[in-house]
Every structure is written in C-alpha cells, then in structure tokens.
Design an enzyme around this catalytic site. Structure first.
Site, PDB file in Angstrom:
ATOM      1  N   ASP A  84       0.837  -1.208   0.000  1.00 33.85           N
ATOM      2  CA  ASP A  84       0.000   0.000   0.000  1.00 33.85           C
ATOM      3  C   ASP A  84       0.872   1.259   0.000  1.00 33.85           C
ATOM      4  O   ASP A  84       1.989   1.258   0.529  1.00 33.85           O
ATOM      5  CB  ASP A  84      -0.901  -0.020   1.240  1.00 33.85           C
ATOM      6  CG  ASP A  84      -2.059   0.955   1.120  1.00 33.85           C
ATOM      7  OD1 ASP A  84      -2.345   1.421  -0.004  1.00 33.85           O
ATOM      8  OD2 ASP A  84      -2.677   1.253   2.158  1.00 33.85           O
TER       9      ASP A  84
ATOM     10  N   ASN B  54     -10.528  -3.081  -6.283  1.00 37.48           N
ATOM     11  CA  ASN B  54      -9.754  -2.090  -7.043  1.00 37.48           C
ATOM     12  C   ASN B  54     -10.352  -1.794  -8.421  1.00 37.48           C
ATOM     13  O   ASN B  54      -9.992  -0.800  -9.060  1.00 37.48           O
ATOM     14  CB  ASN B  54      -8.297  -2.537  -7.210  1.00 37.48           C
ATOM     15  CG  ASN B  54      -7.481  -2.441  -5.933  1.00 37.48           C
ATOM     16  OD1 ASN B  54      -6.498  -3.153  -5.752  1.00 37.48           O
ATOM     17  ND2 ASN B  54      -7.869  -1.555  -5.017  1.00 37.48           N
TER      18      ASN B  54
HETATM   19  C1  FPP Z   1      -1.823   0.119  -3.373  1.00 42.21           C
HETATM   20  O1  FPP Z   1      -1.419   1.450  -3.388  1.00 42.21           O
HETATM   21  C2  FPP Z   1      -1.337  -0.562  -4.547  1.00 42.21           C
HETATM   22  C3  FPP Z   1      -2.125  -1.112  -5.513  1.00 42.21           C
HETATM   23  C4  FPP Z   1      -3.591  -1.122  -5.464  1.00 42.21           C
HETATM   24  C5  FPP Z   1      -1.534  -1.733  -6.709  1.00 42.21           C
HETATM   25  C6  FPP Z   1      -0.314  -2.534  -6.452  1.00 42.21           C
HETATM   26  C7  FPP Z   1       0.466  -2.557  -7.699  1.00 42.21           C
HETATM   27  C8  FPP Z   1       1.806  -2.515  -7.758  1.00 42.21           C
HETATM   28  C9  FPP Z   1       2.686  -2.556  -6.600  1.00 42.21           C
HETATM   29  C10 FPP Z   1       2.503  -2.383  -9.060  1.00 42.21           C
HETATM   30  C11 FPP Z   1       2.400  -3.541  -9.972  1.00 42.21           C
HETATM   31  C12 FPP Z   1       2.598  -4.855  -9.330  1.00 42.21           C
HETATM   32  C13 FPP Z   1       3.375  -5.835  -9.816  1.00 42.21           C
HETATM   33  C14 FPP Z   1       3.330  -7.185  -9.204  1.00 42.21           C
HETATM   34  C15 FPP Z   1       4.291  -5.633 -10.948  1.00 42.21           C
HETATM   35  P1  FPP Z   1      -2.522   2.566  -3.428  1.00 42.21           P
HETATM   36  O2  FPP Z   1      -2.715   3.022  -4.833  1.00 42.21           O
HETATM   37  O3  FPP Z   1      -3.762   2.088  -2.761  1.00 42.21           O
HETATM   38  O4  FPP Z   1      -1.838   3.689  -2.597  1.00 42.21           O
HETATM   39  P2  FPP Z   1      -2.570   4.798  -1.740  1.00 42.21           P
HETATM   40  O5  FPP Z   1      -3.142   4.101  -0.531  1.00 42.21           O
HETATM   41  O6  FPP Z   1      -1.459   5.714  -1.392  1.00 42.21           O
HETATM   42  O7  FPP Z   1      -3.611   5.423  -2.606  1.00 42.21           O
END
Ligand code: FPP
Length: 236
Positions: free
Chosen positions: A13, A61
């Site tokens: 996250d 998501n």
């Molecule tokens: C959470 O951060 C992250 C996600 C919903 C997506 C995770 C994806 C990746 C780490 C990149 C691609 C993955 C791979 C395996 C190549 P958020 O967007 O919820 O962050 P925030 O809480 O700050 O909004």
C-alpha cells in the site's frame, strides 16, 4: 512454522500517496511500486521465505478510475512477461491467485505463460493476488460444498476449496507473517482464512520505498515474537 513452509504475505500500500507527495500522478507510484516488487522478490528466497503472496490488485480495485486500472493491468502483464526468465533462474515458481474471468485476455495469456514457464521451480513460490477477494473465495468454497451436498466439511476441505476458487494449484499454506506498508492497519479482504494465526507487521513506509532491508528487518522482528497458536507458553 518450519523453513519449508515459511509464508509471508504483503499488502503493498501507498503507491498513490507516494506519487502525489512528489507532485506526480498516482500511476507513477504504481510504476515505482513495480520496481519495489522486483527488489523484494529477488531478496525473498535468500531470506528463507518459501511462499510470498503479494496483493497486486483486489477485487474492489476495479472501482478505481479506468485510467489507473488500465495502467496497473498493463504493469502486471509486463511484469509477468518480462520477469519470467529471471524468476526461473532464481528458482521461483509463479502462481496467480484470484478470479480470471474478469481480467483482460492478454493478462490471462501472460499468466498462463508465466505459470507454465516457472512450473518446475521449487526454491520459492511467488503468488501474485490479482482480482483477489478473500470473501469471494470463501463464498465460492461454501457454494461448491453446498452443490456437492457435502455436510461433513473439514478444515482441510475448506483450504482445498479456497485454493480451487482462486485458481491455486492446491491449498495455500497458512500465512506466518502479514506485512502492510503505507501506514494503514487493516487486512482489506486479503487471505482472511489463511491469516488465522498470522503475525501482523504494519509499517508507515510507502510501498515504492520498501527495500530488501525493510523486509529483512520485518523478518528479524517476527523472529523475536512468541507464537502461541491459542495455547500457553511452554516452559523450558
Ligand atoms: C496500493 O497502493 C497498490 C495497488 C492497489 C496496486 C499494487 C500494484 C503494484 C505494486 C505495481 C504492480 C505490481 C506488480 C506485481 C508488478 P494505493 O494506490 O492504494 O496507494 P494509496 O493508498 O497511497 O492510494
């Protein structure tokens, strides 16, 4: 817990906030988050992790802006295509857990390719959770048991059915350590059954900043915890 089953799960996250804090769009954070994935996956087998499950895209998501969803899907597809060879060389078997019926066909094709290219590797299993919802898996498991008319459902049966619901090639080992980056302290529908006795580790570090050293120090802290599994500490 033995070395042969040591299972770490990570809720990655903080990508969006990390990017916004730097005046960049949220998508930039996901790109940098993909680099953190590479770092952590490379370090994990050497740290004794035998199963690593990363929450890459939850079923909720899909509710994010279409542009962000498209970018994350593209990153996942690219990761699956490009990292196969290196994963294979490092002895990492890749499996994707979650629903596949709502993913773009090119992502499903990349999953099929990556899973078969790494199928014989045994040093560590990397499970990427994509379109994953623990409640969905539990519901599907209950529905399957009900359809089969099975009234005597055992714990092992549930684990097996949960695996089937998310296209896993067998039941997931219990999670030993659940890490969540980004400062929030919740499970967000991730591995609810598998985390029955997981130790929880929350860190304010945003996922793009998470390093192999951060993983090593989380494991070190975990090693000092006393796990009792509902019983009392044994003397001696
Ligand atoms: C959470 O951060 C992250 C996600 C919903 C997506 C995770 C994806 C990746 C780490 C990149 C691609 C993955 C791979 C395996 C190549 P958020 O967007 O919820 O962050 P925030 O809480 O700050 O909004």
């Amino acid at each position: 817990m033995t070395q042969s089953t040591f299972h770490v799960a990570i809720i990655m996250d903080g990508n969006g906030r990390w990017a916004l804090a730097r005046g960049r769009p949220r998508e930039w954070g996901h790109r940098r988050g993909a680099e953190a994935v590479r770092r952590v996956v490379e370090a994990a087998p050497g740290l004794g992790i035998r199963t690593l499950t990363l929450y890459a895209f939850s079923s909720d998501n899909w509710l994010r802006p279409a542009r962000e969803v498209t970018l994350v899907m593209r990153l996942l597809q690219r990761y699956l295509r490009r990292e196969c060879e290196e994963l294979s060389e490092n002895g990492v078997r890749l499996r994707v857990v979650g629903r596949r019926d709502r993913l773009p066909p090119e992502v499903v094709a990349a999953i099929d390719h990556a899973e078969s290219a790494t199928a014989s590797r045994a040093r560590m299993t990397l499970r990427l959770a994509i379109d994953y919802s623990s409640r969905y898996a539990l519901l599907e498991a209950v529905r399957t048991a009900a359809r089969a008319g099975t009234s005597d459902v055992q714990r092992a049966d549930v684990a097996e059915l949960l695996g089937q619901a998310v296209h896993s090639d067998g039941p997931s080992p219990d999670v030993d350590l659940m890490i969540r980056t980004g400062g929030e302290q919740r499970l967000s529908d991730f591995l609810l059954w598998e985390c029955a006795y997981a130790e929880l580790h929350f860190t304010p570090t945003m996922w793009p900043d998470f390093t192999a050293e951060d993983l090593a120090s989380a494991l070190q802290e975990f090693a000092g915890r006393e796990r009792r599994f509902g019983t009392v500490a044994l003397a001696g």
